[in-house]
Structure formats: C-alpha cells, structure tokens
Write a protein that holds these residues in place. Sequence first.
Motif, PDB file in Angstrom:
ATOM      1  N   VAL A 170       0.876  -1.179   0.000  1.00 52.15           N
ATOM      2  CA  VAL A 170       0.000   0.000   0.000  1.00 52.15           C
ATOM      3  C   VAL A 170       0.914   1.229   0.000  1.00 52.15           C
ATOM      4  CG1 VAL A 170      -1.820   1.257   1.223  1.00 52.15           C
ATOM      5  CG2 VAL A 170      -1.833  -1.231   1.212  1.00 52.15           C
ATOM      6  N   LYS A 171       1.331   1.601  -1.202  1.00 55.67           N
ATOM      7  CA  LYS A 171       2.243   2.743  -1.350  1.00 55.67           C
ATOM      8  C   LYS A 171       1.887   3.493  -2.630  1.00 55.67           C
ATOM      9  CE  LYS A 171       6.538   1.713  -2.516  1.00 55.67           C
ATOM     10  NZ  LYS A 171       7.900   1.108  -2.503  1.00 55.67           N
ATOM     11  N   VAL A 172       2.247   4.743  -2.678  1.00 60.08           N
ATOM     12  CA  VAL A 172       1.884   5.630  -3.794  1.00 60.08           C
ATOM     13  C   VAL A 172       2.299   5.006  -5.131  1.00 60.08           C
ATOM     14  CG1 VAL A 172       2.264   7.891  -4.838  1.00 60.08           C
ATOM     15  CG2 VAL A 172       2.012   7.686  -2.356  1.00 60.08           C
ATOM     16  N   GLY A 173       1.346   4.942  -6.070  1.00 59.35           N
ATOM     17  CA  GLY A 173       1.616   4.435  -7.411  1.00 59.35           C
ATOM     18  C   GLY A 173       1.231   2.978  -7.606  1.00 59.35           C
ATOM     19  N   ASN A 174       1.167   2.200  -6.516  1.00 61.96           N
ATOM     20  CA  ASN A 174       0.734   0.798  -6.625  1.00 61.96           C
ATOM     21  C   ASN A 174      -0.777   0.709  -6.790  1.00 61.96           C
ATOM     22  OD1 ASN A 174       3.331  -0.129  -6.402  1.00 61.96           O
ATOM     23  ND2 ASN A 174       3.066  -1.113  -4.413  1.00 61.96           N
ATOM     24  N   LYS A 175      -1.250  -0.447  -7.220  1.00 65.84           N
ATOM     25  CA  LYS A 175      -2.692  -0.629  -7.433  1.00 65.84           C
ATOM     26  C   LYS A 175      -3.265  -1.654  -6.443  1.00 65.84           C
ATOM     27  CE  LYS A 175      -2.460   0.590 -12.334  1.00 65.84           C
ATOM     28  NZ  LYS A 175      -2.650   2.007 -12.037  1.00 65.84           N
ATOM     29  N   VAL A 330     -10.350 -18.983  11.279  1.00 64.68           N
ATOM     30  CA  VAL A 330     -10.070 -17.704  10.633  1.00 64.68           C
ATOM     31  C   VAL A 330      -9.149 -16.884  11.536  1.00 64.68           C
ATOM     32  CG1 VAL A 330     -11.045 -15.527   9.775  1.00 64.68           C
ATOM     33  CG2 VAL A 330     -12.300 -17.667   9.434  1.00 64.68           C
ATOM     34  N   ALA A 331      -8.121 -16.299  10.933  1.00 65.66           N
ATOM     35  CA  ALA A 331      -7.251 -15.351  11.640  1.00 65.66           C
ATOM     36  C   ALA A 331      -7.344 -14.008  10.930  1.00 65.66           C
ATOM     37  CB  ALA A 331      -5.807 -15.847  11.665  1.00 65.66           C
ATOM     38  N   ALA A 332      -7.213 -12.926  11.700  1.00 65.66           N
ATOM     39  CA  ALA A 332      -7.362 -11.587  11.116  1.00 65.66           C
ATOM     40  C   ALA A 332      -6.382 -10.597  11.738  1.00 65.66           C
ATOM     41  CB  ALA A 332      -8.793 -11.086  11.318  1.00 65.66           C
ATOM     42  N   PHE A 333      -5.932  -9.679  10.890  1.00 70.11           N
ATOM     43  CA  PHE A 333      -5.171  -8.517  11.349  1.00 70.11           C
ATOM     44  C   PHE A 333      -5.677  -7.316  10.558  1.00 70.11           C
ATOM     45  CE2 PHE A 333      -2.422 -12.073  12.338  1.00 70.11           C
ATOM     46  CZ  PHE A 333      -1.993 -11.756  13.626  1.00 70.11           C
ATOM     47  N   HIS A 334      -5.887  -6.217  11.255  1.00 70.55           N
ATOM     48  CA  HIS A 334      -6.351  -4.987  10.603  1.00 70.55           C
ATOM     49  C   HIS A 334      -5.404  -3.875  11.020  1.00 70.55           C
ATOM     50  CE1 HIS A 334      -9.808  -2.382   9.051  1.00 70.55           C
ATOM     51  NE2 HIS A 334      -8.946  -1.499   9.535  1.00 70.55           N
ATOM     52  N   PHE A 335      -4.944  -3.086  10.056  1.00 67.86           N
ATOM     53  CA  PHE A 335      -4.087  -1.949  10.400  1.00 67.86           C
ATOM     54  C   PHE A 335      -4.527  -0.711   9.622  1.00 67.86           C
ATOM     55  CE2 PHE A 335      -2.017  -4.236   6.931  1.00 67.86           C
ATOM     56  CZ  PHE A 335      -1.652  -3.221   6.038  1.00 67.86           C
ATOM     57  N   THR A 336      -4.177   0.451  10.149  1.00 72.07           N
ATOM     58  CA  THR A 336      -4.485   1.727   9.499  1.00 72.07           C
ATOM     59  C   THR A 336      -3.168   2.365   9.105  1.00 72.07           C
ATOM     60  OG1 THR A 336      -6.381   1.926  11.011  1.00 72.07           O
ATOM     61  CG2 THR A 336      -5.808   3.865   9.718  1.00 72.07           C
ATOM     62  N   ILE A 337      -3.067   2.790   7.837  1.00 72.79           N
ATOM     63  CA  ILE A 337      -1.804   3.286   7.301  1.00 72.79           C
ATOM     64  C   ILE A 337      -2.029   4.584   6.530  1.00 72.79           C
ATOM     65  CG2 ILE A 337      -2.014   1.895   5.171  1.00 72.79           C
ATOM     66  CD1 ILE A 337       1.044   1.410   5.360  1.00 72.79           C
ATOM     67  N   ALA A 338      -1.074   5.520   6.644  1.00 69.86           N
ATOM     68  CA  ALA A 338      -1.161   6.811   5.955  1.00 69.86           C
ATOM     69  C   ALA A 338      -0.065   6.904   4.904  1.00 69.86           C
ATOM     70  CB  ALA A 338      -1.021   7.951   6.967  1.00 69.86           C
ATOM     71  N   LEU A 339      -0.423   7.405   3.731  1.00 66.98           N
ATOM     72  CA  LEU A 339       0.554   7.614   2.660  1.00 66.98           C
ATOM     73  C   LEU A 339       0.993   9.076   2.697  1.00 66.98           C
ATOM     74  CD1 LEU A 339      -1.086   5.469  -0.159  1.00 66.98           C
ATOM     75  CD2 LEU A 339       0.493   4.783   1.626  1.00 66.98           C
ATOM     76  N   LEU A 340       1.962   9.360   3.542  1.00 70.54           N
ATOM     77  CA  LEU A 340       2.439  10.724   3.767  1.00 70.54           C
ATOM     78  C   LEU A 340       3.474  11.110   2.703  1.00 70.54           C
ATOM     79  CD1 LEU A 340       2.867  10.647   7.658  1.00 70.54           C
ATOM     80  CD2 LEU A 340       0.912  11.459   6.341  1.00 70.54           C
ATOM     81  N   PRO A 341       3.759  12.426   2.562  1.00 75.99           N
ATOM     82  CA  PRO A 341       4.765  12.856   1.569  1.00 75.99           C
ATOM     83  C   PRO A 341       6.120  12.171   1.747  1.00 75.99           C
ATOM     84  CG  PRO A 341       3.529  14.737   2.370  1.00 75.99           C
ATOM     85  CD  PRO A 341       3.101  13.568   3.199  1.00 75.99           C
ATOM     86  N   GLY A 342       6.498  11.872   2.999  1.00 73.78           N
ATOM     87  CA  GLY A 342       7.781  11.217   3.255  1.00 73.78           C
ATOM     88  C   GLY A 342       7.749   9.718   3.059  1.00 73.78           C
ATOM     89  N   GLY A 343       6.572   9.174   2.747  1.00 76.67           N
ATOM     90  CA  GLY A 343       6.432   7.725   2.569  1.00 76.67           C
ATOM     91  C   GLY A 343       5.330   7.164   3.437  1.00 76.67           C
TER      92      GLY A 343
END
Length: 397
Positions: A170-175, A330-343
């Motif tokens: 999950v990074k800028v430019g990926n789909k 079933v196993a699960a992991f959920h995370f919240t991520i920000a795509l900031l200018p520095g990465g």
Amino acid sequence: MSEPTKQEPTATKPEETKESTAAVDFTKYKTAADIVNNVLKKLVALTVDGAKIFDLCVEGDKLIEQGTGAVYNKSVKGVKVSKGVAFPTSVSVNNTVAHFSPLSSDPSAGQTLAAGDVVKLHLGAHIDGFAAVAAETVVVGAGPTAPVTGRKADVLQAAWTAAEVAQRLVKVGNKNWQVTDAVAKVAAAFDCKPVEGMLSCEQSQNVIDGKKRIILNPSEAQKKEFETVTFAEGEVWGIDILVTSGEDGKARLEESRTSIYQKESTVTYQLKMKTSRAVFSEVQKKAGAFPFNIRWLEDEKRARLGLQEAVQHNLVKPYEVIFTPASTLVAAFHFTIALLPGGPALITHPPVWYKPELVKSDKQLDDAELKELLTKPLRESKKDKKKAKAEGQDAKA
C-alpha cells in the motif's frame, strides 16, 4: 481532511498551510491509535479460558470511551471536538469471521472462551472523525512454552505474513490488485485462503468505508465489477486481512443476530414509522457517521424494531456476522496506514500478542519476490531514495 486555519495573506505560503494541516490530522490519527493499542493490551490480558465474550465487548467499548474522553477536551471556536468509538469492539472466535458482539438479550450472550480458541479482537477509536481501527488474533492459553502449532499456526502465520506484505504494497503508485494477488499468494503458501469478498477501504474524516477499496479472494463476478484504483499521496487506508484454513475461502450467514450497524451518509429517505425515526435520531446523536452497537441505544428491543425500516431502505447498513465452515479457522489482522509525503506510515501499532516465537507453522513462504519485499522497511531512507533515483537516471543514459 480538516479545514486549514484562516490566516493573514502574507503569514504563510499555501504549501506550508497544507503541510501543517496534514500534520495536525496525523496527530489525531496517532492519538486514536495509541488509545486503541492501550485497549487491546487490556483486552489481550483478559482473553483467557472462561472469559465471557459479552464482557470483553462491553469492556472494550468502555475503555475506548474513557481513553478518548481524556484527550482533546478544549473546544475549537466554541465547538467540542467529536471523539469516541470508531468501530465497536467485536470478539470473533474460531470460524466466526468478524463482527461478533452480542447483546445481553441474545442467546449467545453467555458464550465463553476456551483454551485453544482462535480469537479475533477488532475495535477502533476516533478523534475529530480521524479513525484508527485495529484487529489482531490471539490463541487462548498459548505461550512461549506452549506455542501454536498445526492448522492454527498455519492460518495465523499466513494472516500476519499477508498483513506485513500488504503494509509494503500500500504505497503511492501501486494498485489495489497488487495487494489482492499478494495476499492470495501468501495464504496459498500456508495452504490457506483469504476470506472471499472481504474489503479494505480508504479513510478520511468521518469516513472509514471510502469508495477506493481492495478486495480479497474475489469471485469471478466480483473481479469483473471491482474497480481498479491507484494509491495516492495523502490517502489513509484501513487494511483488513482475513485468512481461513478452509478450502475455498467462502463464508456464509448463520443463526447469529447482527448487532453492529452504520448510518449510510449518501442515502436519504423519510422514515414512515415513529419508532424508526426516534431510533435513527438516537443513532445520529450517539454514533454520527461511525458504526455502532445496538447495545449503546436506550432500548435494545425498540432499536431492533426501529432499525428494520432503516436497513430496508438502506439508511443504515448491517455488519453481518458471517462464518466459514465449522471445522475451519479464521485469523485476522487490521491496520491503518497513511501515505504521507515522506512515505507510508503505520498509524496503528504492531500486534500486542503475536510474536514469531508463539506461532510455529511447519509451512513457509517460498516466493522469492515476496520474501525480498518482507526484508524492506516500510519507508525508504533518503539514502535509498537517492540511490534508486541515480540508478534510474543511469538506466536512461
């Protein structure tokens, strides 16, 4: 994003105003994430043999309210900062996929945990509408001297490895399809499957289910209909990784009553029943744009009745409790991520319970490309960026 502070024309350049606003938003996200992490620490400690699922859910929501109640108490221009639960605490066991959070009146309210249960803890908090949502999986009674093995270890290690891969994709430019495909490859390495049709969504202020999405293990029909999206700078994403030991990843509804709902912000409809209007008004006051548990409403019985019309006309959507087949996990992991200018920057914390020494699968990931990806940090250093840029220029020359 929040509105920039009004300033004199000569005081600040527009770029600086934008940066400072983004920084303020990120601080709110991180404050919410710290609260979520503290709550998860307490819930993990309570996830023991004999614990009542109902008690864990109630305690989780109470702790989120206490945590958010202790911060951001100064009014901004006379307006109180909204804060509280961004996703009600749910405790889903073994083949229950997600959203299990019973009411005291439900037949399942007395359900307790047992040693060896695979338990998914899922919850979220928000400050000023900026939400941090997290989920992790705990095996009751497991520890360094009694690690998780067998199919439980396979499904847990598959889910966590997939989450680590997703964090790096999950990074800028990926789909979005890159994440879908990689999660499927990781799950397959552990003889598991992602749960079919599970969604991860872009987030913004007061929105945890934005229009840009990632889908896991889509059906053929879903593949055709699902929109391809590109990750962009400034976005925040809630990534939900759910993996099952089942053969096809399919999940279904069973005899379990839905208790978590959310107001649909894009739908308008004039409710006909007086009870429906009263319940909908209470929902708007207590939960706003975020999911809520019927347990929070004044009268559970009236709430169920009142929500029927709202759900029928799509004013409110249910978070249904779904299950994989009885013999699966079933196993699960959920995370919240920000795509900031520095990465990319993780907003939520690493899991409280999960550690490699606690989970011993006899399977492993062999895909060379994904293994290499896992060795990379989430965010490239400035030195690495300069090197990559130089190599790119050399290639063009």
